[in-house]
Motif scaffolding. Structure first.
Motif, PDB file in Angstrom:
ATOM      1  N   ASP A 106      -5.382  -4.385  11.915  1.00 48.13           N
ATOM      2  CA  ASP A 106      -4.061  -4.534  11.644  1.00 48.13           C
ATOM      3  C   ASP A 106      -3.664  -6.083  12.045  1.00 48.13           C
ATOM      4  O   ASP A 106      -4.686  -7.005  12.382  1.00 48.13           O
ATOM      5  N   ALA A 107      -2.533  -6.505  12.127  1.00 47.98           N
ATOM      6  CA  ALA A 107      -2.208  -7.931  12.303  1.00 47.98           C
ATOM      7  C   ALA A 107      -2.477  -8.180  13.844  1.00 47.98           C
ATOM      8  O   ALA A 107      -2.653  -9.467  13.968  1.00 47.98           O
ATOM      9  N   ASP A 108      -2.597  -7.227  14.673  1.00 45.34           N
ATOM     10  CA  ASP A 108      -3.021  -7.645  15.960  1.00 45.34           C
ATOM     11  C   ASP A 108      -4.439  -7.371  16.341  1.00 45.34           C
ATOM     12  O   ASP A 108      -4.885  -7.524  17.454  1.00 45.34           O
ATOM     13  N   GLY A 109      -5.283  -7.252  15.271  1.00 44.07           N
ATOM     14  CA  GLY A 109      -6.668  -7.241  15.457  1.00 44.07           C
ATOM     15  C   GLY A 109      -7.129  -5.770  15.815  1.00 44.07           C
ATOM     16  O   GLY A 109      -8.475  -5.585  16.374  1.00 44.07           O
ATOM     17  N   ARG A 110      -6.072  -4.845  15.711  1.00 43.71           N
ATOM     18  CA  ARG A 110      -6.588  -3.332  16.142  1.00 43.71           C
ATOM     19  C   ARG A 110      -7.461  -2.744  15.169  1.00 43.71           C
ATOM     20  O   ARG A 110      -6.987  -2.885  13.979  1.00 43.71           O
ATOM     21  N   LEU A 111      -8.214  -1.767  15.469  1.00 44.56           N
ATOM     22  CA  LEU A 111      -9.050  -1.156  14.462  1.00 44.56           C
ATOM     23  C   LEU A 111      -8.120  -0.055  13.412  1.00 44.56           C
ATOM     24  O   LEU A 111      -7.266   0.386  14.071  1.00 44.56           O
ATOM     25  N   VAL A 112      -8.254  -0.112  12.372  1.00 46.29           N
ATOM     26  CA  VAL A 112      -7.690   0.629  11.282  1.00 46.29           C
ATOM     27  C   VAL A 112      -8.625   1.554  10.680  1.00 46.29           C
ATOM     28  O   VAL A 112      -9.649   1.046  10.230  1.00 46.29           O
ATOM     29  N   ARG A 113      -8.660   2.890  10.969  1.00 42.22           N
ATOM     30  CA  ARG A 113      -9.708   3.696  10.524  1.00 42.22           C
ATOM     31  C   ARG A 113      -9.807   3.875   8.762  1.00 42.22           C
ATOM     32  O   ARG A 113      -8.651   3.679   8.277  1.00 42.22           O
ATOM     33  N   LEU A 114     -10.781   4.215   8.286  1.00 42.93           N
ATOM     34  CA  LEU A 114     -10.805   4.318   6.861  1.00 42.93           C
ATOM     35  C   LEU A 114      -9.638   5.034   6.310  1.00 42.93           C
ATOM     36  O   LEU A 114      -9.157   4.615   5.207  1.00 42.93           O
ATOM     37  N   PRO A 115      -9.387   6.272   6.668  1.00 39.50           N
ATOM     38  CA  PRO A 115      -8.200   6.852   5.915  1.00 39.50           C
ATOM     39  C   PRO A 115      -6.939   6.220   6.087  1.00 39.50           C
ATOM     40  O   PRO A 115      -6.173   6.726   5.328  1.00 39.50           O
ATOM     41  N   ASP A 116      -6.776   5.445   7.102  1.00 40.59           N
ATOM     42  CA  ASP A 116      -5.625   4.910   7.307  1.00 40.59           C
ATOM     43  C   ASP A 116      -5.498   3.424   6.523  1.00 40.59           C
ATOM     44  O   ASP A 116      -4.235   2.872   6.893  1.00 40.59           O
ATOM     45  N   GLN A 117      -6.354   2.999   6.205  1.00 41.80           N
ATOM     46  CA  GLN A 117      -6.329   1.555   5.618  1.00 41.80           C
ATOM     47  C   GLN A 117      -5.524   1.670   4.315  1.00 41.80           C
ATOM     48  O   GLN A 117      -5.317   2.385   3.557  1.00 41.80           O
ATOM     49  N   ASP A 118      -4.652   0.378   4.232  1.00 38.36           N
ATOM     50  CA  ASP A 118      -4.130  -0.115   3.077  1.00 38.36           C
ATOM     51  C   ASP A 118      -5.161  -0.526   1.998  1.00 38.36           C
ATOM     52  O   ASP A 118      -5.556  -1.450   2.037  1.00 38.36           O
ATOM     53  N   ARG A 119      -5.210   0.324   0.987  1.00 35.07           N
ATOM     54  CA  ARG A 119      -6.206   0.235   0.092  1.00 35.07           C
ATOM     55  C   ARG A 119      -5.980  -1.037  -0.908  1.00 35.07           C
ATOM     56  O   ARG A 119      -6.574  -1.614  -1.865  1.00 35.07           O
ATOM     57  N   SER A 120      -4.589  -1.304  -0.884  1.00 35.68           N
ATOM     58  CA  SER A 120      -4.074  -2.453  -1.682  1.00 35.68           C
ATOM     59  C   SER A 120      -4.740  -3.860  -1.221  1.00 35.68           C
ATOM     60  O   SER A 120      -4.680  -4.561  -1.885  1.00 35.68           O
ATOM     61  N   ARG A 121      -4.999  -3.727   0.188  1.00 35.60           N
ATOM     62  CA  ARG A 121      -5.618  -4.948   0.653  1.00 35.60           C
ATOM     63  C   ARG A 121      -7.304  -4.977   0.267  1.00 35.60           C
ATOM     64  O   ARG A 121      -7.712  -5.970   0.807  1.00 35.60           O
TER      65      ARG A 121
END
Length: 394
Positions: free
Chosen positions: A234-249
């Motif tokens: 995320d914007a703060d460099g925190r890990l985002v798990r695959l199911p929670d990722q914004d797939r438009s990115r």
């Protein structure tokens, strides 16, 4: 990017490969070519009609100058063994296979590949692997001396040994990629530079060996993984798990390139991994992911490689396809094979959480925290452990 930078980026490996074959001395070839690019900085513009030819001619002259100087000649390394016979269609293949020769240590192979094939400076490689420039320079010097003194031939392997040696080259490239895609330590989870360089070298190899499905599959695999980089933190460099990722990115142009590169062939480790990555890339939403297909691909991959890490990933896919209990069963017996791998207790903790076994989950999160090396992953595990502890009323 000016003309010299463009020429460096596009022609470094090709020119170095040609010079090395001519001079039979990797060190001398590299120094002469660096001299030629330094000369180009002063002499261009006007840019010559044929920049690569200008650079090659200048490098040859600089090599002769260097050889004439007594102090350089005195420390000149033994000549490389360049076998007689028809040259390969592109000398870069000889350069790649020499840099990745199994007689060299893995760290030497990685450093040489980035320096000679990728064209990175010693300072850039040192920064990439978090060591001092002096340390990396010494590593490169030792590697080049090893090539000369050990009589490592400057050639493309024969047909009989090509498959095995190719696998060694692919392992070096993928190691460079994974250091960028999933850093093992430090403040950042993703470092673009190693991943981008690995993809660049793989593109070159795929260009040189277009019929090799494993070479193409490695390139596809890295493109498909790297396409998700913007969504993995995320914007703060925190890990985002695959199911929670914004797939438009996810970068669709890179996904399209990866899928286009992927071609059918005999099942191989990279082809199967690329097929798994393609399944993820094809899912517009997390719930569209075909976990049954992915679990079957992992089963094939485990049969092929016998890898404990593959078993770990298979357990995740099986848990998604058939429930966390089935995934947990697959993790049994992996502790001896992966005693320092933080993802084993982290995965076990996640599956235990989903089964409501919070006390065991908290203990496994603690083990994962003892092993994890990057700050984003550590923060993620702490938050997951805190959630499990809250559920226990602690």
């Amino acid at each position: 990017m000016n003309a010299v930078e463009q020429a460096y980026r596009r022609q470094w490996a090709r020119l170095l490969a040609l010079l090395t074959a001519e001079l039979r001395d990797l060190d001398l070839a590299e120094e002469a070519l660096q001299d030629a690019f330094t000369a180009a900085v002063s002499a261009w513009p006007p840019v010559p009609d044929n920049p690569p030819a200008w650079l090659l001619t200048t490098a040859r002259r600089r090599a002769v100058d260097r050889l004439r100087r007594a102090e350089v000649a005195a420390r000149k390394l033994p000549l490389l063994i360049v076998e007689e016979g028809p040259a390969p269609p592109d000398d870069r293949l000889r350069l790649i296979f020499t840099c990745c020769h199994p007689a060299l240590s893995m760290e030497a192979r990685v450093a040489l590949t980035l320096r000679c094939v990728g064209g990175l400076t010693t300072r850039q490689i040192a920064r990439m692997f978090l060591v001092s420039e002096t340390t990396m320079a010494a590593r490169l010097t030792r590697a080049k001396k090893k090539i000369s003194h050990a009589g490592i031939p400057y050639r493309v392997p024969s047909e009989a040994e090509l498959a095995e040696r190719r696998d060694g080259v692919l392992a070096v490239i993928y190691l460079i990629f994974t250091e960028g895609y999933a850093a093992t330590e430090g403040e950042r989870l993703i470092r673009d530079e190693p991943a981008a360089e690995a993809i660049a070298v793989a593109r070159m190899l795929a260009e040189l060996m277009p019929a090799d499905t494993e070479v193409r599959a490695l390139l596809a695999l890295m493109l498909l993984h790297h396409a998700r980089r913007d969504a993995r933190v995320d914007a703060d460099g925190r890990l985002v798990r695959l199911p929670d990722q914004d797939r438009s990115r996810w970068r669709q142009d890179e996904i399209a390139e990866g899928l286009a590169v992927l071609t059918p062939g005999p099942p191989g480790p990279y082809l199967l991994q690329a097929a798994i990555a393609a399944e993820h890339a094809a899912a517009a939403r997390p719930q569209d992911t075909d976990w049954i297909e992915i679990a079957e691909l992992y089963e094939l991959l485990e049969l092929l490689t016998g890898s404990a890490v593959v078993r770990l990933n298979r357990a995740v896919a099986v848990a998604e396809a058939y429930g966390p209990e089935r995934g947990l069963d697959l993790l049994a017996g992996l502790d001896d094979a992966l005693p320092r791998h933080h993802l084993l207790p982290a995965t076990r903790a996640d599956l235990l959480t989903r089964l409501g076994r919070m006390e065991e989950a908290v203990a496994e999160y603690g083990r994962a925290l003892d092993l994890v090396g990057t700050t984003p992953e550590r923060e993620f595990l702490r938050s997951r452990r805190a959630t499990a502890q809250e559920a226990l009323g602690r």
